[in-house]
Enzyme design. Structure first.
Site, PDB file in Angstrom:
ATOM      1  N   ASP A   1       0.829  -1.206   0.000  1.00  0.00           N
ATOM      2  CA  ASP A   1       0.000   0.000   0.000  1.00  0.00           C
ATOM      3  C   ASP A   1       0.867   1.260   0.000  1.00  0.00           C
ATOM      4  OD1 ASP A   1      -2.403   1.365   0.004  1.00  0.00           O
ATOM      5  OD2 ASP A   1      -2.565   1.383   2.184  1.00  0.00           O
TER       6      ASP A   1
ATOM      7  N   ASN B   1       1.518   3.357  -2.906  1.00  0.00           N
ATOM      8  CA  ASN B   1       2.175   3.767  -4.143  1.00  0.00           C
ATOM      9  C   ASN B   1       1.719   5.158  -4.605  1.00  0.00           C
ATOM     10  OD1 ASN B   1       3.541   1.338  -4.307  1.00  0.00           O
ATOM     11  ND2 ASN B   1       2.071   0.403  -5.701  1.00  0.00           N
ATOM     12  N   GLY B   2       0.400   5.364  -4.600  1.00  0.00           N
ATOM     13  CA  GLY B   2      -0.139   6.638  -5.063  1.00  0.00           C
ATOM     14  C   GLY B   2       0.271   7.798  -4.183  1.00  0.00           C
ATOM     15  N   ARG B   3       0.245   7.590  -2.872  1.00  0.00           N
ATOM     16  CA  ARG B   3       0.630   8.661  -1.945  1.00  0.00           C
ATOM     17  C   ARG B   3       2.131   8.953  -2.034  1.00  0.00           C
ATOM     18  NH1 ARG B   3      -1.996   5.957   3.077  1.00  0.00           N
ATOM     19  NH2 ARG B   3      -2.209   4.280   1.552  1.00  0.00           N
TER      20      ARG B   3
ATOM     21  N   SER C   1      -7.045  -5.857  -6.042  1.00  0.00           N
ATOM     22  CA  SER C   1      -8.226  -6.374  -5.359  1.00  0.00           C
ATOM     23  C   SER C   1      -9.463  -6.249  -6.243  1.00  0.00           C
ATOM     24  CB  SER C   1      -8.457  -5.618  -4.046  1.00  0.00           C
ATOM     25  OG  SER C   1      -9.024  -4.349  -4.296  1.00  0.00           O
ATOM     26  N   THR C   2     -10.515  -6.945  -5.863  1.00  0.00           N
ATOM     27  CA  THR C   2     -11.775  -6.841  -6.592  1.00  0.00           C
ATOM     28  C   THR C   2     -12.362  -5.441  -6.470  1.00  0.00           C
ATOM     29  OG1 THR C   2     -12.843  -7.784  -4.619  1.00  0.00           O
ATOM     30  CG2 THR C   2     -12.404  -9.282  -6.453  1.00  0.00           C
TER      31      THR C   2
ATOM     32  N   ASN D   1     -10.433  -2.705  -6.535  1.00  0.00           N
ATOM     33  CA  ASN D   1      -9.584  -1.761  -7.268  1.00  0.00           C
ATOM     34  C   ASN D   1     -10.148  -1.362  -8.628  1.00  0.00           C
ATOM     35  OD1 ASN D   1      -6.394  -3.092  -6.059  1.00  0.00           O
ATOM     36  ND2 ASN D   1      -7.696  -1.474  -5.239  1.00  0.00           N
TER      37      ASN D   1
ATOM     38  N   ARG E   1       1.630  -4.800   6.265  1.00  0.00           N
ATOM     39  CA  ARG E   1       0.969  -3.753   5.482  1.00  0.00           C
ATOM     40  C   ARG E   1       1.787  -2.475   5.563  1.00  0.00           C
ATOM     41  NH1 ARG E   1      -5.176  -2.183   4.248  1.00  0.00           N
ATOM     42  NH2 ARG E   1      -4.704  -0.380   2.957  1.00  0.00           N
TER      43      ARG E   1
ATOM     44  N   ARG F   1      -5.518  -1.689   8.677  1.00  0.00           N
ATOM     45  CA  ARG F   1      -6.669  -2.527   8.345  1.00  0.00           C
ATOM     46  C   ARG F   1      -6.233  -3.621   7.390  1.00  0.00           C
ATOM     47  NH1 ARG F   1      -8.045   2.616   6.337  1.00  0.00           N
ATOM     48  NH2 ARG F   1      -7.667   2.860   4.111  1.00  0.00           N
ATOM     49  N   ILE F   2      -7.099  -4.609   7.203  1.00  0.00           N
ATOM     50  CA  ILE F   2      -6.760  -5.789   6.401  1.00  0.00           C
ATOM     51  C   ILE F   2      -7.278  -5.692   4.974  1.00  0.00           C
ATOM     52  CG2 ILE F   2      -6.998  -8.310   6.288  1.00  0.00           C
ATOM     53  CD1 ILE F   2      -5.160  -7.238   8.508  1.00  0.00           C
TER      54      ILE F   2
END
Length: 250
Positions: free
Chosen positions: A27, A29-31, A72-73, A75, A198, A204-205
């Site tokens: 998690d 990448n965008g930020r 993920s589904t 995304n 993470r 969160r998961i």
């Protein structure tokens, strides 16, 4: 620094217990890109380079399975141009990284609804799986178009249909049976992650391996995924080595 950990970093013991199965929610990448005044897709590209380094380092440490939450589904809800870029990343990744996968005998596997990916993406992923299927090194397991609640729903349906067809009785339905119905069932003794990491500071998961991580150790770090280094992985494993895994016992 990992959230929920003391400020005193642990040292990795390479001769100590190495988690057999590590799962990573990649998690931030965008930020990471936004912080550098760059387009979000630039962060995803850098994240792909990080993935290569972490995969090789994990194998060197003796990790048996590395599962990566690649797409993920949920995304699909992202902007179309970002989704298109993400769908091209596996093409670029396997095109560049395949020689190293072959050299290191790394085996590529996938979980998720691969058939729903764009044809070109699906083809390159399936080709990587086929070309490495006989490798005996670490399993590099990609979660593409994956969502855990959907996975569990499908598993329940499969079990219910077997009971309906009288292939099973209700009494036959055990935790072991349900585990085998999950996408990770093919991993056998390694199907449940020992350690979940993470990045990015989120705690969160996010619908990832909810059944499988019932007793996994969780490690959250503030680092964005493109900044996550082999040293970062060492620190996560070192923290894991100092945990006392009781699995509900004393």
């Amino acid at each position: 620094m990992a959230l929920f950990e003391s400020k005193n970093e642990h040292a990795l013991d390479k001769n100590g217990l190495i988690p057999a199965h590590i799962a990573i929610i990649m998690d931030g990448n965008g930020r990471w890109a936004k912080k550098r005044m760059m387009p979000r897709v630039y962060g995803h590209k850098e994240g792909m380079n990080t993935l290569k380094k972490i995969a090789i380092h994990a194998q060197d440490l003796g990790v048996k399975v590395l599962t990566l939450y690649a797409f993920s589904t949920e995304n699909w809800k992202r902007p179309n141009d970002e989704v298109s870029f993400l769908m091209n990343l596996p093409i670029d990744f396997f095109d560049v990284f395949m020689p190293e996968l072959i050299e290191n005998k790394i085996k590529v596997t996938t979980i998720g609804w691969i058939d729903e990916l764009p044809e070109k993406t699906k083809k390159i992923v399936q080709n990587a799986v086929e070309r490495t299927k006989d490798h005996e090194g670490m399993i590099l397991n990609f979660a593409f178009n994956y969502g855990s609640r959907q996975e569990m729903t499908e598993a329940i349906k499969n079990v219910a249909e077997k009971v309906q067809r009288k292939e099973l009785s209700a009494e036959d339905v055990t935790e072991e049976l349900v585990s085998q119905e999950m996408f990770t069932g093919f991993l056998n003794e390694y199907q449940d992650p020992d350690l979940v990491i993470r990045t990015s500071g989120e705690i969160r998961i996010s619908n990832f391996l909810l059944w499988q991580i019932a007793y996994s150790e969780l490690y959250f770090t503030d680092e964005y995924w493109p900044d996550f280094s082999p040293k970062s992985l060492d620190q996560a494993i070192a923290t894991y080595q100092h945990r006392n895994r009781r699995f509900g016992g004393i």
